[in-house]
Scaffold this motif. Structure first.
Motif, PDB file in Angstrom:
ATOM      1  N   GLN A 158      49.531  89.975  96.208  1.00  0.00           N
ATOM      2  CA  GLN A 158      50.977  89.793  96.124  1.00  0.00           C
ATOM      3  C   GLN A 158      51.463  89.512  94.720  1.00  0.00           C
ATOM      4  N   LYS A 159      50.539  89.207  93.813  1.00  0.00           N
ATOM      5  CA  LYS A 159      50.885  89.021  92.396  1.00  0.00           C
ATOM      6  C   LYS A 159      50.997  90.382  91.733  1.00  0.00           C
ATOM      7  N   GLY A 160      52.098  90.631  91.047  1.00  0.00           N
ATOM      8  CA  GLY A 160      52.260  91.886  90.332  1.00  0.00           C
ATOM      9  C   GLY A 160      51.541  91.867  88.997  1.00  0.00           C
ATOM     10  N   GLY A 161      51.297  93.048  88.453  1.00  0.00           N
ATOM     11  CA  GLY A 161      50.716  93.151  87.131  1.00  0.00           C
ATOM     12  C   GLY A 161      49.264  92.763  87.025  1.00  0.00           C
ATOM     13  N   ARG A 168      35.880  80.736  87.390  1.00  0.00           N
ATOM     14  CA  ARG A 168      36.544  80.221  88.588  1.00  0.00           C
ATOM     15  C   ARG A 168      36.531  81.253  89.709  1.00  0.00           C
ATOM     16  N   LEU A 169      36.668  82.520  89.350  1.00  0.00           N
ATOM     17  CA  LEU A 169      36.578  83.577  90.360  1.00  0.00           C
ATOM     18  C   LEU A 169      35.182  83.634  90.971  1.00  0.00           C
ATOM     19  N   LYS A 170      34.170  83.476  90.139  1.00  0.00           N
ATOM     20  CA  LYS A 170      32.791  83.476  90.649  1.00  0.00           C
ATOM     21  C   LYS A 170      32.557  82.323  91.613  1.00  0.00           C
ATOM     22  N   CYS A 215      42.363  88.334  84.905  1.00  0.00           N
ATOM     23  CA  CYS A 215      41.694  87.119  84.422  1.00  0.00           C
ATOM     24  C   CYS A 215      42.680  86.242  83.667  1.00  0.00           C
ATOM     25  N   GLU A 216      43.681  85.772  84.405  1.00  0.00           N
ATOM     26  CA  GLU A 216      44.710  84.890  83.878  1.00  0.00           C
ATOM     27  C   GLU A 216      44.988  83.807  84.907  1.00  0.00           C
ATOM     28  N   PHE A 217      45.338  82.617  84.455  1.00  0.00           N
ATOM     29  CA  PHE A 217      45.500  81.489  85.360  1.00  0.00           C
ATOM     30  C   PHE A 217      46.517  81.772  86.464  1.00  0.00           C
ATOM     31  N   TYR A 218      47.663  82.338  86.099  1.00  0.00           N
ATOM     32  CA  TYR A 218      48.715  82.548  87.091  1.00  0.00           C
ATOM     33  C   TYR A 218      48.300  83.569  88.152  1.00  0.00           C
ATOM     34  N   ALA A 219      47.381  84.450  87.799  1.00  0.00           N
ATOM     35  CA  ALA A 219      46.919  85.433  88.775  1.00  0.00           C
ATOM     36  C   ALA A 219      46.064  84.795  89.858  1.00  0.00           C
ATOM     37  N   ARG A 236      46.771  81.927  91.282  1.00  0.00           N
ATOM     38  CA  ARG A 236      47.656  81.260  92.234  1.00  0.00           C
ATOM     39  C   ARG A 236      48.055  82.223  93.350  1.00  0.00           C
ATOM     40  N   GLY A 237      48.040  81.739  94.559  1.00  0.00           N
ATOM     41  CA  GLY A 237      48.455  82.573  95.674  1.00  0.00           C
ATOM     42  C   GLY A 237      47.340  83.343  96.334  1.00  0.00           C
TER      43      GLY A 237
END
Length: 262
Positions: free
Chosen positions: A10-13, A200-202, A151-155, A157-158
């Motif tokens: 749902q996050k764009g970009g 964090r993704l790992k 690979c950005e913090f805001y990505a 979220r959600g």
């Protein structure tokens, strides 16, 4: 039957459209027959492949809502051998309003795409940056879902909300829905921030995160201007090689059945 894969976040970009175009091209390069279906009213797939979406007719909107319309009526060829496209444009933004009153509205895409599954090895659904009815339709029609995450913090979220949505769709509409993987995109290994987000993704998606990582490169911004995937525009670039690696890993997961439910 071909495997249907929804690219959702749902996050764009975060690279959904870039991944659809270039993963599709990499799979076609491997000899697979691929169909791209644009479920985003912005029409990014058509733009990335050299078309003006506002000049295209019919589109996925007609496939979803017009009785008697078949996939072959809306499928168009691309410059990539073995890869076709069902385009969209701003008309699709009205589809959610129309579908609300339809019976079994979440299954409209599933019904519409069914005849195409025997013609392709993979059908990639490029979802809009939302968790509305168009995305739910894509998840209901899909065998698996791939989640591109920048690979950005805001990505980050959600992502829990997306995971809950996938779980609900599997429980209520599509019991066979699997998570085909989480793909890290726009990675810049030179920055501490990029490396921390990847770690964090790992931690958050053990066993689901692709080992292949898509780097941040200006070639991804340049390629759509030429109307070509990066595999054609800059075939020897790190970005092109990254999607070749993603395609190989994806095929290994499909063939080996390496899927986990969220």
């Amino acid at each position: 039957m071909g495997r249907v894969v929804a690219l959702a976040n749902q996050k764009g970009g975060v690279g959904k459209t870039t991944t659809a175009v270039n993963l599709g091209a990499a799979l076609a390069e491997q000899g697979r027959r691929v169909l791209l279906v644009d479920m985003d009213p912005q029409g990014g797939l058509a733009v990335g492949l050299g078309y003006n979406p506002y000049e295209l007719e019919p589109t996925v909107y007609n496939l979803l809502l017009e009785e008697g319309m078949k996939p072959r009526d809306v499928i168009m060829a691309t410059s990539v051998a073995g890869m076709d496209l069902v385009p969209s444009n701003i008309d699709l933004s009205a589809a959610e309003l129309v579908l609300v009153s339809e019976v079994a509205r979440e299954q409209a895409l599933l019904r519409s795409l069914s005849p195409a599954r025997d013609e392709y090895d993979f059908i990639l659904l490029d979802c809009p940056p939302s968790l509305g009815l168009l995305t739910v339709n894509a998840l209901t029609a899909a065998d698996g879902v791939m989640v591109p995450v920048a690979c950005e913090f805001y990505a980050l979220r959600g992502l829990a909300l997306l995971t809950r949505t996938i779980t609900k769709v599997r429980e209520r509409l599509n019991p066979g829905l699997k998570v085909d993987g989480v793909l890290a995109t726009m990675f810049d290994g030179r920055t501490l921030h990029g490396r921390e987000v990847l770690e964090r993704l790992k931690e958050a998606f053990p066993g689901e995160l692709f080992e292949s990582v898509v780097p941040r490169t200006v070639r991804f911004q340049e390629a759509p201007v030429t109307g070509k995937p990066i595999l054609e525009y800059a075939p020897d670039s790190p970005g092109a090689e990254a999607y070749r690696q993603v395609a190989r890993e994806f095929l290994e997961r499909v063939d080996g059945g390496k899927f986990r439910n969220p």
